[in-house]
Design a protein around this motif. Structure first.
Motif, PDB file in Angstrom:
ATOM      1  N   ARG A 172       0.835  -1.201   0.000  1.00  0.00           N
ATOM      2  CA  ARG A 172       0.000   0.000   0.000  1.00  0.00           C
ATOM      3  C   ARG A 172       0.872   1.255   0.000  1.00  0.00           C
ATOM      4  NH1 ARG A 172      -5.305  -0.780   2.065  1.00  0.00           N
ATOM      5  NH2 ARG A 172      -5.670  -2.947   2.565  1.00  0.00           N
ATOM      6  N   VAL A 173       0.370   2.322  -0.581  1.00  0.00           N
ATOM      7  CA  VAL A 173       1.020   3.616  -0.444  1.00  0.00           C
ATOM      8  C   VAL A 173       0.850   4.027   1.010  1.00  0.00           C
ATOM      9  CG1 VAL A 173       0.922   6.043  -1.117  1.00  0.00           C
ATOM     10  CG2 VAL A 173       0.549   4.261  -2.832  1.00  0.00           C
ATOM     11  N   GLN A 174       1.949   4.413   1.663  1.00  0.00           N
ATOM     12  CA  GLN A 174       1.877   4.812   3.066  1.00  0.00           C
ATOM     13  C   GLN A 174       1.986   6.327   3.156  1.00  0.00           C
ATOM     14  OE1 GLN A 174       4.229   2.413   5.689  1.00  0.00           O
ATOM     15  NE2 GLN A 174       3.834   0.580   4.500  1.00  0.00           N
ATOM     16  N   ILE A 175       0.986   6.943   3.785  1.00  0.00           N
ATOM     17  CA  ILE A 175       0.886   8.395   3.880  1.00  0.00           C
ATOM     18  C   ILE A 175       1.021   8.795   5.339  1.00  0.00           C
ATOM     19  CG2 ILE A 175      -0.570  10.408   3.443  1.00  0.00           C
ATOM     20  CD1 ILE A 175      -2.002   8.682   1.281  1.00  0.00           C
ATOM     21  N   GLY A 176       2.126   9.449   5.672  1.00  0.00           N
ATOM     22  CA  GLY A 176       2.370   9.908   7.043  1.00  0.00           C
ATOM     23  C   GLY A 176       1.781  11.295   7.254  1.00  0.00           C
ATOM     24  N   ILE A 177       1.177  11.507   8.417  1.00  0.00           N
ATOM     25  CA  ILE A 177       0.635  12.812   8.796  1.00  0.00           C
ATOM     26  C   ILE A 177       1.547  13.365   9.886  1.00  0.00           C
ATOM     27  CG2 ILE A 177      -1.376  14.069   9.633  1.00  0.00           C
ATOM     28  CD1 ILE A 177      -3.071  11.635   8.745  1.00  0.00           C
ATOM     29  N   PHE A 178       2.292  14.418   9.545  1.00  0.00           N
ATOM     30  CA  PHE A 178       3.282  14.996  10.454  1.00  0.00           C
ATOM     31  C   PHE A 178       2.955  16.460  10.710  1.00  0.00           C
ATOM     32  CE2 PHE A 178       5.359  11.689   7.985  1.00  0.00           C
ATOM     33  CZ  PHE A 178       5.952  10.918   8.969  1.00  0.00           C
ATOM     34  N   GLY A 179       3.356  16.962  11.862  1.00  0.00           N
ATOM     35  CA  GLY A 179       3.167  18.370  12.182  1.00  0.00           C
ATOM     36  C   GLY A 179       3.398  18.626  13.652  1.00  0.00           C
ATOM     37  N   ARG A 180       3.187  19.872  14.046  1.00  0.00           N
ATOM     38  CA  ARG A 180       3.350  20.260  15.447  1.00  0.00           C
ATOM     39  C   ARG A 180       2.261  19.617  16.312  1.00  0.00           C
ATOM     40  NH1 ARG A 180       2.936  25.094  12.978  1.00  0.00           N
ATOM     41  NH2 ARG A 180       1.207  25.594  14.353  1.00  0.00           N
ATOM     42  N   THR A 181       2.444  19.669  17.593  1.00  0.00           N
ATOM     43  CA  THR A 181       1.478  19.145  18.554  1.00  0.00           C
ATOM     44  C   THR A 181       0.182  19.945  18.506  1.00  0.00           C
ATOM     45  OG1 THR A 181       3.297  18.502  19.994  1.00  0.00           O
ATOM     46  CG2 THR A 181       1.127  18.621  21.002  1.00  0.00           C
ATOM     47  N   ASN A 182      -0.940  19.233  18.536  1.00  0.00           N
ATOM     48  CA  ASN A 182      -2.271  19.829  18.681  1.00  0.00           C
ATOM     49  C   ASN A 182      -2.672  20.776  17.541  1.00  0.00           C
ATOM     50  OD1 ASN A 182      -4.261  19.217  20.580  1.00  0.00           O
ATOM     51  ND2 ASN A 182      -4.265  21.315  21.346  1.00  0.00           N
ATOM     52  N   VAL A 183      -2.325  20.383  16.286  1.00  0.00           N
ATOM     53  CA  VAL A 183      -2.719  21.194  15.134  1.00  0.00           C
ATOM     54  C   VAL A 183      -3.836  20.551  14.312  1.00  0.00           C
ATOM     55  CG1 VAL A 183      -0.526  22.406  14.912  1.00  0.00           C
ATOM     56  CG2 VAL A 183      -0.883  20.274  13.663  1.00  0.00           C
ATOM     57  N   GLY A 184      -4.274  19.333  14.694  1.00  0.00           N
ATOM     58  CA  GLY A 184      -5.394  18.700  14.018  1.00  0.00           C
ATOM     59  C   GLY A 184      -5.045  17.505  13.154  1.00  0.00           C
ATOM     60  N   LYS A 185      -3.885  16.888  13.373  1.00  0.00           N
ATOM     61  CA  LYS A 185      -3.494  15.717  12.581  1.00  0.00           C
ATOM     62  C   LYS A 185      -4.473  14.564  12.772  1.00  0.00           C
ATOM     63  CE  LYS A 185       0.538  15.541  14.498  1.00  0.00           C
ATOM     64  NZ  LYS A 185       0.429  16.701  15.392  1.00  0.00           N
ATOM     65  N   SER A 186      -4.816  14.273  14.011  1.00  0.00           N
ATOM     66  CA  SER A 186      -5.755  13.178  14.295  1.00  0.00           C
ATOM     67  C   SER A 186      -7.157  13.515  13.807  1.00  0.00           C
ATOM     68  CB  SER A 186      -5.778  12.877  15.796  1.00  0.00           C
ATOM     69  OG  SER A 186      -4.515  12.418  16.234  1.00  0.00           O
ATOM     70  N   SER A 187      -7.560  14.761  13.945  1.00  0.00           N
ATOM     71  CA  SER A 187      -8.874  15.186  13.439  1.00  0.00           C
ATOM     72  C   SER A 187      -8.934  15.041  11.924  1.00  0.00           C
ATOM     73  CB  SER A 187      -9.161  16.640  13.829  1.00  0.00           C
ATOM     74  OG  SER A 187      -9.247  16.758  15.227  1.00  0.00           O
ATOM     75  N   PHE A 188      -7.828  15.371  11.244  1.00  0.00           N
ATOM     76  CA  PHE A 188      -7.757  15.216   9.793  1.00  0.00           C
ATOM     77  C   PHE A 188      -7.919  13.747   9.407  1.00  0.00           C
ATOM     78  CE2 PHE A 188      -5.159  14.203   6.061  1.00  0.00           C
ATOM     79  CZ  PHE A 188      -5.816  14.957   5.108  1.00  0.00           C
ATOM     80  N   LEU A 189      -7.217  12.849  10.107  1.00  0.00           N
ATOM     81  CA  LEU A 189      -7.330  11.420   9.823  1.00  0.00           C
ATOM     82  C   LEU A 189      -8.767  10.951  10.008  1.00  0.00           C
ATOM     83  CD1 LEU A 189      -6.097   8.633   9.195  1.00  0.00           C
ATOM     84  CD2 LEU A 189      -5.691   8.394  11.643  1.00  0.00           C
ATOM     85  N   ASN A 190      -9.398  11.355  11.105  1.00  0.00           N
ATOM     86  CA  ASN A 190     -10.789  10.965  11.358  1.00  0.00           C
ATOM     87  C   ASN A 190     -11.715  11.473  10.252  1.00  0.00           C
ATOM     88  OD1 ASN A 190      -9.997   9.715  13.718  1.00  0.00           O
ATOM     89  ND2 ASN A 190     -10.634  11.391  15.037  1.00  0.00           N
ATOM     90  N   MET A 191     -11.489  12.701   9.774  1.00  0.00           N
ATOM     91  CA  MET A 191     -12.329  13.274   8.728  1.00  0.00           C
ATOM     92  C   MET A 191     -12.153  12.516   7.411  1.00  0.00           C
ATOM     93  SD  MET A 191     -12.138  16.975   6.876  1.00  0.00           S
ATOM     94  CE  MET A 191     -10.654  16.408   6.067  1.00  0.00           C
ATOM     95  N   VAL A 192     -10.902  12.234   7.027  1.00  0.00           N
ATOM     96  CA  VAL A 192     -10.643  11.539   5.765  1.00  0.00           C
ATOM     97  C   VAL A 192     -11.252  10.144   5.780  1.00  0.00           C
ATOM     98  CG1 VAL A 192      -8.808  10.529   4.344  1.00  0.00           C
ATOM     99  CG2 VAL A 192      -8.578  12.849   5.189  1.00  0.00           C
ATOM    100  N   CYS A 193     -11.160   9.456   6.925  1.00  0.00           N
ATOM    101  CA  CYS A 193     -11.673   8.087   7.034  1.00  0.00           C
ATOM    102  C   CYS A 193     -13.173   8.037   7.283  1.00  0.00           C
ATOM    103  CB  CYS A 193     -10.948   7.349   8.151  1.00  0.00           C
ATOM    104  SG  CYS A 193      -9.193   7.132   7.833  1.00  0.00           S
ATOM    105  N   GLY A 194     -13.745   9.140   7.756  1.00  0.00           N
ATOM    106  CA  GLY A 194     -15.168   9.132   8.082  1.00  0.00           C
ATOM    107  C   GLY A 194     -15.477   8.305   9.316  1.00  0.00           C
ATOM    108  N   GLN A 195     -14.481   8.103  10.184  1.00  0.00           N
ATOM    109  CA  GLN A 195     -14.629   7.314  11.403  1.00  0.00           C
ATOM    110  C   GLN A 195     -13.802   7.962  12.512  1.00  0.00           C
ATOM    111  OE1 GLN A 195     -13.262   3.320  10.747  1.00  0.00           O
ATOM    112  NE2 GLN A 195     -14.421   3.063   8.874  1.00  0.00           N
TER     113      GLN A 195
END
Length: 79
Positions: free
Chosen positions: A9-32
Motif C-alpha cells: 500500500r502507499v503509506q501516507i504519514g501525517i506529520f506536524g506540530r502538537t495539537n494542530v489537528g493531525k488526528s482530526s484530519f485522519l478521522n475526517m478523511v476516514c469518516g470514522q
C-alpha cells in the motif's frame, strides 16, 4: 482492497506540530473516529494506522504521528 498487504500500500504519514489537528484530519478523511482527539496537547503518543481505499490512488495506509515538538508530560518518556 482488504486483502492488499500493508507493504504493497502507499503509506501516507501525517506529520506536524502538537495539537494542530493531525488526528482530526485522519478521522475526517476516514469518516470514522480512528484516532483519539482532545484539547490536551500530546494525546497521540503512538502511531495510529488506518488502511483505506483512497480513490483514485487505491489502497493506502494513513499513519497519524505524535507532534514533532511534543514536550508535554504525556509525550515525554520517564516523565
Amino acid at each position: 482492497m482488504e486483502q492488499t498487504p500493508k507493504s504493497l500500500r502507499v503509506q501516507i504519514g501525517i506529520f506536524g506540530r502538537t495539537n494542530v489537528g493531525k488526528s482530526s484530519f485522519l478521522n475526517m478523511v476516514c469518516g470514522q473516529d480512528i484516532a483519539v482527539t482532545s484539547t490536551v496537547a500530546g494525546t497521540t503518543t503512538d502511531v495510529v494506522e488506518k488502511a483505506i481505499e483512497l480513490l483514485p490512488i487505491g489502497p493506502v495506509v494513513f499513519l497519524d504521528t505524535a507532534g514533532m515538538d511534543d514536550t508535554s508530560g504525556i509525550g515525554l518518556p520517564n516523565a
